[in-house]
Write a protein that holds these residues in place. Structure first.
Motif, PDB file in Angstrom:
ATOM      1  N   MET A  12      -7.604   6.367  -9.307  1.00  0.00           N
ATOM      2  CA  MET A  12      -6.760   6.947 -10.325  1.00  0.00           C
ATOM      3  C   MET A  12      -5.857   8.046  -9.796  1.00  0.00           C
ATOM      4  O   MET A  12      -5.322   8.847 -10.535  1.00  0.00           O
ATOM      5  CB  MET A  12      -7.611   7.447 -11.492  1.00  0.00           C
ATOM      6  N   ALA A  13      -5.643   8.090  -8.479  1.00  0.00           N
ATOM      7  CA  ALA A  13      -4.534   8.874  -7.957  1.00  0.00           C
ATOM      8  C   ALA A  13      -3.223   8.307  -8.447  1.00  0.00           C
ATOM      9  O   ALA A  13      -2.180   8.920  -8.311  1.00  0.00           O
ATOM     10  CB  ALA A  13      -4.559   8.877  -6.433  1.00  0.00           C
ATOM     11  N   LEU A  14      -3.276   7.147  -9.059  1.00  0.00           N
ATOM     12  CA  LEU A  14      -2.064   6.511  -9.572  1.00  0.00           C
ATOM     13  C   LEU A  14      -1.540   7.258 -10.790  1.00  0.00           C
ATOM     14  O   LEU A  14      -0.371   7.591 -10.878  1.00  0.00           O
ATOM     15  CB  LEU A  14      -2.372   5.057  -9.939  1.00  0.00           C
ATOM     16  N   THR A  15      -2.368   7.495 -11.795  1.00  0.00           N
ATOM     17  CA  THR A  15      -1.937   8.309 -12.924  1.00  0.00           C
ATOM     18  C   THR A  15      -3.057   9.163 -13.454  1.00  0.00           C
ATOM     19  O   THR A  15      -2.857   9.957 -14.354  1.00  0.00           O
ATOM     20  CB  THR A  15      -1.449   7.449 -14.099  1.00  0.00           C
ATOM     21  N   LYS A  64      -8.280  -2.177  -5.480  1.00  0.00           N
ATOM     22  CA  LYS A  64      -8.415  -2.980  -4.267  1.00  0.00           C
ATOM     23  C   LYS A  64      -7.211  -2.777  -3.345  1.00  0.00           C
ATOM     24  O   LYS A  64      -7.365  -2.586  -2.132  1.00  0.00           O
ATOM     25  CB  LYS A  64      -8.559  -4.451  -4.640  1.00  0.00           C
ATOM     26  N   ALA A  65      -6.017  -2.800  -3.935  1.00  0.00           N
ATOM     27  CA  ALA A  65      -4.812  -2.621  -3.131  1.00  0.00           C
ATOM     28  C   ALA A  65      -4.712  -1.198  -2.582  1.00  0.00           C
ATOM     29  O   ALA A  65      -4.340  -0.984  -1.424  1.00  0.00           O
ATOM     30  CB  ALA A  65      -3.579  -2.954  -3.970  1.00  0.00           C
ATOM     31  N   LEU A  66      -5.058  -0.231  -3.398  1.00  0.00           N
ATOM     32  CA  LEU A  66      -4.970   1.164  -2.968  1.00  0.00           C
ATOM     33  C   LEU A  66      -5.977   1.471  -1.861  1.00  0.00           C
ATOM     34  O   LEU A  66      -5.661   2.157  -0.894  1.00  0.00           O
ATOM     35  CB  LEU A  66      -5.203   2.085  -4.166  1.00  0.00           C
ATOM     36  N   ILE A  70      -5.277   3.129   1.856  1.00  0.00           N
ATOM     37  CA  ILE A  70      -5.949   4.326   2.351  1.00  0.00           C
ATOM     38  C   ILE A  70      -6.594   4.057   3.707  1.00  0.00           C
ATOM     39  O   ILE A  70      -6.528   4.879   4.626  1.00  0.00           O
ATOM     40  CB  ILE A  70      -6.996   4.814   1.333  1.00  0.00           C
ATOM     41  N   GLN A  71      -7.189   2.888   3.853  1.00  0.00           N
ATOM     42  CA  GLN A  71      -7.819   2.523   5.121  1.00  0.00           C
ATOM     43  C   GLN A  71      -6.782   2.379   6.232  1.00  0.00           C
ATOM     44  O   GLN A  71      -7.045   2.695   7.388  1.00  0.00           O
ATOM     45  CB  GLN A  71      -8.612   1.234   4.959  1.00  0.00           C
ATOM     46  N   GLU A  72      -5.586   1.919   5.851  1.00  0.00           N
ATOM     47  CA  GLU A  72      -4.526   1.733   6.841  1.00  0.00           C
ATOM     48  C   GLU A  72      -3.930   3.052   7.309  1.00  0.00           C
ATOM     49  O   GLU A  72      -3.686   3.246   8.497  1.00  0.00           O
ATOM     50  CB  GLU A  72      -3.411   0.870   6.257  1.00  0.00           C
ATOM     51  N   GLY A  73      -3.672   3.967   6.350  1.00  0.00           N
ATOM     52  CA  GLY A  73      -2.931   5.169   6.725  1.00  0.00           C
ATOM     53  C   GLY A  73      -3.346   6.442   6.040  1.00  0.00           C
ATOM     54  O   GLY A  73      -2.628   7.440   6.121  1.00  0.00           O
ATOM     55  N   GLY A  74      -4.479   6.440   5.378  1.00  0.00           N
ATOM     56  CA  GLY A  74      -4.952   7.649   4.727  1.00  0.00           C
ATOM     57  C   GLY A  74      -4.276   7.891   3.380  1.00  0.00           C
ATOM     58  O   GLY A  74      -3.545   7.048   2.853  1.00  0.00           O
ATOM     59  N   ILE A  75      -4.529   9.066   2.837  1.00  0.00           N
ATOM     60  CA  ILE A  75      -4.052   9.395   1.500  1.00  0.00           C
ATOM     61  C   ILE A  75      -2.529   9.416   1.442  1.00  0.00           C
ATOM     62  O   ILE A  75      -1.925   9.023   0.444  1.00  0.00           O
ATOM     63  CB  ILE A  75      -4.642  10.738   1.045  1.00  0.00           C
ATOM     64  N   GLN A  76      -1.897   9.856   2.524  1.00  0.00           N
ATOM     65  CA  GLN A  76      -0.437   9.881   2.536  1.00  0.00           C
ATOM     66  C   GLN A  76       0.133   8.479   2.352  1.00  0.00           C
ATOM     67  O   GLN A  76       1.141   8.288   1.660  1.00  0.00           O
ATOM     68  CB  GLN A  76       0.065  10.491   3.846  1.00  0.00           C
ATOM     69  N   ALA A  78      -1.252   6.177   0.660  1.00  0.00           N
ATOM     70  CA  ALA A  78      -1.490   5.809  -0.731  1.00  0.00           C
ATOM     71  C   ALA A  78      -0.373   6.296  -1.653  1.00  0.00           C
ATOM     72  O   ALA A  78      -0.066   5.650  -2.649  1.00  0.00           O
ATOM     73  CB  ALA A  78      -2.831   6.381  -1.199  1.00  0.00           C
ATOM     74  N   ILE A  79       0.242   7.423  -1.306  1.00  0.00           N
ATOM     75  CA  ILE A  79       1.343   7.938  -2.125  1.00  0.00           C
ATOM     76  C   ILE A  79       2.507   6.945  -2.138  1.00  0.00           C
ATOM     77  O   ILE A  79       3.098   6.653  -3.172  1.00  0.00           O
ATOM     78  CB  ILE A  79       1.817   9.309  -1.606  1.00  0.00           C
ATOM     79  N   GLY A  80       2.840   6.419  -0.966  1.00  0.00           N
ATOM     80  CA  GLY A  80       3.904   5.419  -0.891  1.00  0.00           C
ATOM     81  C   GLY A  80       3.547   4.149  -1.636  1.00  0.00           C
ATOM     82  O   GLY A  80       4.403   3.525  -2.269  1.00  0.00           O
ATOM     83  N   PHE A  81       2.286   3.758  -1.564  1.00  0.00           N
ATOM     84  CA  PHE A  81       1.830   2.586  -2.322  1.00  0.00           C
ATOM     85  C   PHE A  81       2.080   2.777  -3.812  1.00  0.00           C
ATOM     86  O   PHE A  81       2.574   1.878  -4.496  1.00  0.00           O
ATOM     87  CB  PHE A  81       0.341   2.358  -2.057  1.00  0.00           C
ATOM     88  N   CYS A  82       1.700   3.940  -4.320  1.00  0.00           N
ATOM     89  CA  CYS A  82       1.866   4.193  -5.752  1.00  0.00           C
ATOM     90  C   CYS A  82       3.319   4.036  -6.181  1.00  0.00           C
ATOM     91  O   CYS A  82       3.610   3.482  -7.237  1.00  0.00           O
ATOM     92  CB  CYS A  82       1.392   5.608  -6.097  1.00  0.00           C
ATOM     93  N   LYS A  83       4.213   4.525  -5.339  1.00  0.00           N
ATOM     94  CA  LYS A  83       5.633   4.498  -5.674  1.00  0.00           C
ATOM     95  C   LYS A  83       6.177   3.077  -5.745  1.00  0.00           C
ATOM     96  O   LYS A  83       6.955   2.741  -6.638  1.00  0.00           O
ATOM     97  CB  LYS A  83       6.413   5.298  -4.615  1.00  0.00           C
ATOM     98  N   VAL A  84       5.742   2.222  -4.804  1.00  0.00           N
ATOM     99  CA  VAL A  84       6.362   0.902  -4.650  1.00  0.00           C
ATOM    100  C   VAL A  84       5.585  -0.212  -5.345  1.00  0.00           C
ATOM    101  O   VAL A  84       6.173  -1.104  -5.954  1.00  0.00           O
ATOM    102  CB  VAL A  84       6.525   0.571  -3.145  1.00  0.00           C
ATOM    103  N   GLU A  85       4.265  -0.171  -5.287  1.00  0.00           N
ATOM    104  CA  GLU A  85       3.479  -1.343  -5.651  1.00  0.00           C
ATOM    105  C   GLU A  85       2.698  -1.241  -6.959  1.00  0.00           C
ATOM    106  O   GLU A  85       2.285  -2.265  -7.509  1.00  0.00           O
ATOM    107  CB  GLU A  85       2.493  -1.661  -4.509  1.00  0.00           C
ATOM    108  N   ALA A  86       2.456  -0.045  -7.445  1.00  0.00           N
ATOM    109  CA  ALA A  86       1.575   0.092  -8.612  1.00  0.00           C
ATOM    110  C   ALA A  86       2.147  -0.590  -9.848  1.00  0.00           C
ATOM    111  O   ALA A  86       1.440  -1.331 -10.548  1.00  0.00           O
ATOM    112  CB  ALA A  86       1.304   1.567  -8.899  1.00  0.00           C
TER     113      ALA A  86
END
Length: 206
Positions: A12-15, A64-66, A70-76, A78-86
């Motif tokens: 829920m770092a997403l919203t 699952k996607a988030l 995180i495993q690929e590049g850490g929390i930072q 995840a921020i980019g993921f939220c912007k593009v993919e959520a």
């Protein structure tokens, strides 16, 4: 009715961060103004079950996607993921279930998730309940031609990595990524177990 809530690392770092485990039975409106949450009447109806099912399925897909990011590049990362993919993931589940699924809040990171004036009344109602120690309520409300399911989201400790205190909880590089991708961000300064927003499942024309 008890539900098994799916908790995913930093989902829920997403919203927001976690769903309230002690939500009261859902409520439905019966011919009164949807803008007056004090007039919402408690009731068990099928929309509660479907709303919870669809919200939790979306939460699982996002988690699952988030987690992979995180495993690929850490929390930072995840921020980019939220912007593009959520939002695309959420929209795809909306299409699958034939409803409109979203997350809304009074302190958005992405302006798309900002609650409207009508929804702010439900947010205020739930915040008031939390202030008196009551568990937040899941709501089923008939609004115009639609029936909308709302379910509270509360923070947990992992959420604070992106939504906590900028001085104490969020790493500088993560703060930098948030500032770059979300220049209008309002979604920091939270503590543990605080109200973050609502899941919304809208049954159109029902």
């Amino acid at each position: 009715m008890k539900y098994s809530i799916i908790f995913i690392f930093l989902l829920m770092a997403l919203t927001g961060c976690k769903d309230s485990p002690n939500a009261k039975p859902a409520a439905t409106e019966t011919g009164v103004s949807a803008t007056d949450p004090d007039k919402v009447v408690k009731s068990e109806i099928p929309y509660q079950d479907k709303g919870m099912e669809y919200a939790m399925a979306t939460q699982a897909a996002l988690g699952k996607a988030l987690q992979s990011k995180i495993q690929e590049g850490g929390i930072q990362e995840a921020i980019g993921f939220c912007k593009v993919e959520a939002l695309p993931i959420t929209d795809s589940l909306s299409g699958k279930f034939g409803v409109e699924i979203s997350r809304i809040t009074d302190k958005p990171r992405n302006p798309v998730n900002a609650a409207n004036a009508e929804e702010m009344k439900f947010i205020s109602k739930i915040k008031s309940e939390l202030g008196t120690g009551q568990p937040p309520e899941a709501l089923v409300v008939r609004q115009g031609d639609d029936t909308n399911f709302y379910y509270p989201i509360l923070t947990n400790n992992m959420c604070l990595k992106c939504h906590g205190s900028p001085e104490d909880d969020i790493q500088p590089r993560v703060l930098g990524a948030i500032a770059e991708l979300y220049p209008q961000d309002q979604a920091t300064g939270y503590g543990n177990n605080q109200f973050r927003g609502l899941w919304k499942v809208s049954f159109k024309g029902e």
